[in-house]
Each structure stands twice: as structure tokens, then as C-alpha cells.
Scaffold this motif. Structure first.
Motif, PDB file in Angstrom:
ATOM      1  N   MET A  30      11.336   8.011   7.148  1.00 10.20           N
ATOM      2  CA  MET A  30      10.122   7.816   7.917  1.00 10.20           C
ATOM      3  C   MET A  30       8.960   8.615   7.343  1.00 10.20           C
ATOM      4  SD  MET A  30       8.098   9.495  10.526  1.00 10.20           S
ATOM      5  CE  MET A  30       9.190  10.843  10.718  1.00 10.20           C
ATOM      6  N   PHE A  33       7.760   6.961   4.214  1.00  8.40           N
ATOM      7  CA  PHE A  33       7.010   5.743   4.540  1.00  8.40           C
ATOM      8  C   PHE A  33       5.599   6.077   5.007  1.00  8.40           C
ATOM      9  CE2 PHE A  33       5.545   2.674   7.705  1.00  8.40           C
ATOM     10  CZ  PHE A  33       5.515   1.527   6.931  1.00  8.40           C
ATOM     11  N   HIS A  34       5.471   7.034   5.918  1.00 12.20           N
ATOM     12  CA  HIS A  34       4.156   7.330   6.484  1.00 12.20           C
ATOM     13  C   HIS A  34       3.219   8.035   5.515  1.00 12.20           C
ATOM     14  CE1 HIS A  34       4.362   5.883  10.570  1.00 12.20           C
ATOM     15  NE2 HIS A  34       5.631   6.246  10.590  1.00 12.20           N
ATOM     16  N   THR A  37       4.066   5.286   1.365  1.00 13.47           N
ATOM     17  CA  THR A  37       3.981   3.827   1.394  1.00 13.47           C
ATOM     18  C   THR A  37       2.838   3.334   2.269  1.00 13.47           C
ATOM     19  OG1 THR A  37       6.379   3.798   1.140  1.00 13.47           O
ATOM     20  CG2 THR A  37       5.351   1.746   1.740  1.00 13.47           C
ATOM     21  N   TYR A  38       2.621   3.965   3.409  1.00 10.45           N
ATOM     22  CA  TYR A  38       1.625   3.505   4.370  1.00 10.45           C
ATOM     23  C   TYR A  38       0.193   3.693   3.886  1.00 10.45           C
ATOM     24  CZ  TYR A  38      -0.191   2.328   8.978  1.00 10.45           C
ATOM     25  OH  TYR A  38      -0.844   1.721  10.020  1.00 10.45           O
ATOM     26  N   LYS A  39      -0.016   4.475   2.848  1.00 12.95           N
ATOM     27  CA  LYS A  39      -1.375   4.704   2.329  1.00 12.95           C
ATOM     28  C   LYS A  39      -2.014   3.406   1.810  1.00 12.95           C
ATOM     29  CE  LYS A  39      -1.106   9.537   1.116  1.00 12.95           C
ATOM     30  NZ  LYS A  39      -1.226  10.546   0.063  1.00 12.95           N
ATOM     31  N   GLN A  40      -1.188   2.433   1.458  1.00  7.51           N
ATOM     32  CA  GLN A  40      -1.703   1.176   0.916  1.00  7.51           C
ATOM     33  C   GLN A  40      -1.676   0.055   1.958  1.00  7.51           C
ATOM     34  OE1 GLN A  40       1.140   0.850  -2.162  1.00  7.51           O
ATOM     35  NE2 GLN A  40       0.189   2.386  -3.454  1.00  7.51           N
ATOM     36  N   VAL A  41      -1.734   0.396   3.236  1.00  4.42           N
ATOM     37  CA  VAL A  41      -1.623  -0.590   4.302  1.00  4.42           C
ATOM     38  C   VAL A  41      -2.776  -1.592   4.270  1.00  4.42           C
ATOM     39  CG1 VAL A  41      -2.787   0.745   6.095  1.00  4.42           C
ATOM     40  CG2 VAL A  41      -1.022  -0.899   6.725  1.00  4.42           C
ATOM     41  N   TRP A  44      -1.959  -4.717   2.321  1.00  4.95           N
ATOM     42  CA  TRP A  44      -0.869  -5.573   2.798  1.00  4.95           C
ATOM     43  C   TRP A  44      -1.396  -6.884   3.377  1.00  4.95           C
ATOM     44  CZ3 TRP A  44       2.476  -1.636   6.025  1.00  4.95           C
ATOM     45  CH2 TRP A  44       2.920  -0.627   5.171  1.00  4.95           C
ATOM     46  N   VAL A  54       7.907  -1.599   1.449  1.00  2.00           N
ATOM     47  CA  VAL A  54       7.865  -1.729   2.907  1.00  2.00           C
ATOM     48  C   VAL A  54       9.147  -2.377   3.412  1.00  2.00           C
ATOM     49  CG1 VAL A  54       6.616  -2.765   4.835  1.00  2.00           C
ATOM     50  CG2 VAL A  54       5.352  -1.857   2.885  1.00  2.00           C
ATOM     51  N   SER A  61      15.813   1.794   7.360  1.00  2.00           N
ATOM     52  CA  SER A  61      15.670   2.370   8.686  1.00  2.00           C
ATOM     53  C   SER A  61      16.626   1.704   9.669  1.00  2.00           C
ATOM     54  CB  SER A  61      14.227   2.224   9.171  1.00  2.00           C
ATOM     55  OG  SER A  61      14.071   2.784  10.446  1.00  2.00           O
TER      56      SER A  61
END
Length: 83
Positions: A30, A33-34, A37-41, A44, A54, A61
Motif C-alpha cells: 500500500m 502504491f500511494h 505508483t499513485y503519483k501518475q494518477v 491513467w 496498478v 493486495s
């Protein structure tokens, strides 16, 4: 509170230790991911497909939490075996 009542028994139970280890790994998944990975939301929405990182984070998970539930159930069935 359940852990405190029989802490010594739980710490010898391999199912409990596996559950705690899986929870730690799920937490690291988690966090990765946060914070990575989530920096490029924003990208998406424009992509034709969901990025592989993702999908990997989601599948791992779900897998971790299914295994955590399994280990939690196994604790109840093996509680009196390990002393």
C-alpha cells in the motif's frame, strides 16, 4: 485484546506469525502504491488501458488479504496445538 489474553500462545503459532508478516507486506504494498505508483494518477484517465503497476498492486493486495483471512481462520483451529 484477544492477542493480550494469550500473547505467549499466539507468538508460538506459525499461522499468527504468517498473518502478521502478510499484514506487514500488504502495508508495504500500500505504501509503495500511494507514494510511487499513485503519483501518475493523472495519466491513467488518458491511457487506453490501466497501467500494469496498478493492476499488479490491486492483484497482490487482494491476494494478501485473502491469505490474511485464511491465516486468521487457521489460528482458531490451531490455538491449542502450539505452546
Amino acid at each position: 485484546l484477544l492477542f493480550i489474553s494469550k500473547a505467549g500462545t499466539y507468538m508460538l503459532n506459525p499461522w499468527f506469525l504468517a498473518k502478521m508478516g502478510l499484514m506487514a507486506i500488504a502495508g508495504l504494498n500500500m505504501l509503495y502504491f500511494h507514494f510511487v505508483t499513485y503519483k501518475q494518477v493523472a495519466q491513467w484517465d488518458n491511457a487506453a488501458d490501466v497501467p500494469g503497476a496498478v493492476k499488479f498492486a490491486g492483484v497482490t493486495s487482494i491476494l494478501f488479504w485473502v491469505l490474511i483471512v485464511f491465516c486468521g481462520r487457521a489460528i482458531g483451529f490451531t490455538l491449542g496445538i502450539y505452546y
